[in-house]
Motif scaffolding. Structure first.
Motif, PDB file in Angstrom:
ATOM      1  N   HIS A 199       0.751  -1.152   0.299  1.00 46.95           N
ATOM      2  CA  HIS A 199       0.141   0.125  -0.258  1.00 46.95           C
ATOM      3  C   HIS A 199       0.904   1.194   0.175  1.00 46.95           C
ATOM      4  N   GLU A 203      -0.319  -0.396   6.190  1.00 44.13           N
ATOM      5  CA  GLU A 203      -1.440  -0.955   7.167  1.00 44.13           C
ATOM      6  C   GLU A 203      -1.885  -2.423   6.613  1.00 44.13           C
ATOM      7  N   ASP A 232      -4.583  -0.120  -2.306  1.00 46.60           N
ATOM      8  CA  ASP A 232      -5.455   1.076  -1.199  1.00 46.60           C
ATOM      9  C   ASP A 232      -6.528   1.107  -1.419  1.00 46.60           C
ATOM     10  N   ALA A 236      -7.575  -0.915   1.721  1.00 47.56           N
ATOM     11  CA  ALA A 236      -7.960   0.146   2.233  1.00 47.56           C
ATOM     12  C   ALA A 236      -8.765   0.409   3.234  1.00 47.56           C
ATOM     13  N   ALA A 239     -11.972   3.439   2.075  1.00 48.54           N
ATOM     14  CA  ALA A 239     -11.397   3.635   0.653  1.00 48.54           C
ATOM     15  C   ALA A 239     -11.553   4.645   0.003  1.00 48.54           C
ATOM     16  N   VAL A 244      -7.153   7.972  -1.261  1.00 45.96           N
ATOM     17  CA  VAL A 244      -5.940   7.776  -1.963  1.00 45.96           C
ATOM     18  C   VAL A 244      -5.409   9.020  -2.775  1.00 45.96           C
ATOM     19  N   ARG A 247      -3.122  10.316   0.479  1.00 43.01           N
ATOM     20  CA  ARG A 247      -1.883   9.704   0.160  1.00 43.01           C
ATOM     21  C   ARG A 247      -0.552   9.838  -0.842  1.00 43.01           C
TER      22      ARG A 247
END
Length: 572
Positions: A199, A203, A232, A236, A239, A244, A247
């Motif tokens: 990712h 995580e 992700d 994630a 999500a 995203v 990040r």
């Protein structure tokens, strides 16, 4: 009573009377500055959010030791030199007043390394950073904690295709038992920094690209090719496009702060994510954001959205059976988009010296008869015609046939082999042939190769006719121990680990170029004694079920010593 409010780029807090919770803050439009900026260079404009019309007067309560100053409402570089290494994120405190209200704001500034000018010189180091799409370009298998099997050019990823298509980039990779990138077969270092399932942040079981970034930065890459985000979106918590892209924004900011050029790739759709599904919509939204970064300082974009990797033109033939990971056709399609982006960033030239004087005509070439001087009749099973006298062709599996001939070139000869598939439909679709030296294995002692000390690189020039049957052409160096067992093997070329189901993309255009193993070190502690040159340097696999014929031409093989690649990557 005058109002005194403390704040920064967030909620303000106050002292005295009615000031508590007044909500006014000082805002700074930008916080980034290159460390080589001249004094007076503008960083960002100051303004007041939620504090009335003013007019406001600004001053610095803390100028970080003279590194920063004010010019009206502009924060600028001061007289004290900026230094990313010693103080990458200094803090300034700004005060503002309109005569009745006093505000204070603290700001952390991003002191960046400057970007080198483009184009970069030939030999620029390119690092692939991301998830399995990077990882699947090679492997570094160990046995008993020792290097055993190195693959440098698996064509289901883009970077091996880049190396095959253009020699200007440093895409060296090698075994490194101290650098485990996961999966049990990924002990490698250098250009391939992919971790399956990773990712953007750490995580679950994903180590996180952001957490791995300091190590990658320490390698001193000139360009980072960034392929990350699909996992992700997949797993994630919460999500979304916003999660995203936030990040990715953080990751791009970190790379720019280090003065590293980034090529960020759009995210591919998956067969399990139907068009119009929640996941597919997130992919589309993230890709819109990625494409908008093309104007961002230090960023170029590899846009795959019109290349068959995304809806509405999603092409399943670019993927393996899971309709998630690219196959060799997909790897080549990614490289077709990526290569011109990289070429615009790096000057033409050569990373590996492939001149005649350095390859087949070099006195340091450990491959004898690299000009293929003389010919002899081929007598191997299923073969006919003329072979190079020091070489032979062996059919390892299958029932197809091959006709050999010699073609003269300027300062060397070429071995020409035309395969006619048998058409047999039962059993494996692929069959294997090996083009190898005649005679016996060669001792490393006789060759002057010292395991654990001498780094090697190797190449051979190959031309493939357009043909749907090509599955794999692997360039391999195998070394045996005193028990006559494999101690180590290094592979490169047009390798296709998925040849049982996946084809090479040479049906209409064929291929011509150097197959290389860019850097390998025979381990010093695996009892490697002999080079099995008589068994497998060129391993050719094709589909015996198809029609037509396929012709391969081979020439100018070389094996030579090279310098240790690691110091160039700040390792050793």
């Amino acid at each position: 009573m005058p109002v005194i409010t403390f704040g920064g780029p967030g909620p303000a807090f106050g002292l005295g009377g009615m000031a508590l919770g007044v909500g006014a803050t000082i805002a700074l439009s930008s916080n980034a500055i290159d460390e080589d900026a001249a004094p007076g260079t503008a960083i960002g404009a100051l303004s007041i959010a939620g504090g009335g019309a003013g007019p406001w007067t600004y001053s610095l309560a803390d100028d970080a030791g003279g590194m920063f100053a004010l010019s009206g409402d502009e924060l600028v570089a001061g007289l004290t030199a900026l230094d990313h290494d010693t103080m990458p994120a200094p803090t300034v405190v700004v005060s503002a007043t309109d005569g009745s209200t006093f505000l204070f704001g603290a700001f952390s500034l991003d002191v960046r390394r400057p970007l080198p000018a483009l184009p970069l010189a030939a030999g620029a180091k390119v690092v692939g950073l991301g998830h399995s799409f990077i990882q699947r370009g090679g492997w570094g298998i160990t046995a008993g904690g020792k290097p055993r099997d190195l693959a440098t050019s698996n064509l289901r990823a883009a970077l091996p295709w880049i190396r095959l298509r253009d020699n200007r980039f440093n895409l060296d990779m090698w075994h490194d038992t101290t650098h485990d990138l996961g999966g049990g077969d990924n002990y490698v270092n250098g250009a391939f920094q992919g971790v399956g399932g990773d990712h953007i942040i750490a995580e679950g079981s994903a180590p996180g690209v952001i957490e791995r970034l300091p190590y990658v930065v320490s390698l001193g890459p000139d360009i980072v090719y960034l392929d990350i985000g699909t996992n992700d979106i997949s797993s994630a918590p919460g999500a979304s496009v916003a999660l995203v892209t936030a990040r990715l924004d953080r990751l791009l900011t970190m790379l720019r702060s280090e003065g590293i050029w980034t090529v960020i790739q759009t995210i591919t759709d998956r067969g399990s994510w139907a068009e119009g599904s929640e996941k597919a919509l997130i992919v589309a939204g993230v890709n819109d954001w990625i494409k908008a970064q093309a104007t961002r300082d230090g960023v170029n974009v590899c846009d795959l959205t019109a290349a068959g990797f995304n809806y509405p033109t999603f092409d399943t033939t670019l993927f393996g059976g899971d309709v998630l990971h690219p196959n060799p056709i997909g790897g080549a399609a990614i490289a077709e988009v990526l290569l011109p982006v990289l070429q615009d960033m790096v000057s033409a030239g050569d990373h590996m010296d492939l001149s005649a004087a350095a390859t087949h005509l070099s006195a340091s070439n450990l491959w004898t008869d690299s000009v293929f001087a003389a010919s002899a009749t081929s007598t191997g099973t299923g073969t006919s015609g003329q072979r190079v006298s020091t070489m032979g062709l062996a059919r390892q599996t299958g029932d197809s046939t091959a006709v050999l001939s010699i073609e003269a070139a300027a300062d060397h000869n070429k071995q020409v082999i035309t395969f006619t598939p048998s058409g047999t439909q039962s059993g494996n679709r692929y069959e294997e042939w090996r083009y190898r030296k005649t005679g016996s294995a060669l001792t490393l002692t006789a060759l002057g190769i010292v395991p654990g000390t001498d780094w090697l690189e190797a190449g051979i020039y190959v031309e493939l006719s357009p043909w749907v049957g090509w599955l794999s052409v692997s360039w391999q160096f195998e070394f045996y121990n005193s028990s006559n067992s494999q101690a180590y093997i290094a592979r490169g070329g047009l390798s296709n680990p998925d040849r049982s189901t996946q084809d090479l993309p040479f049906a209409s255009e064929g291929f011509a170029g150097w197959l290389t193993v860019p850097s390998f070190l025979i381990p010093g502690d695996v009892d490697a004694l002999n080079w099995q040159v008589q068994s497998r340097p060129v391993v050719i696999e094709f589909n015996r079920r198809v029609a037509g014929t396929g012709t391969i031409k081979l020439s100018r093989p070389f094996l030579r010593k090279r310098g240790d690649p690691r110091p160039t990557w700040n390792l050793g």
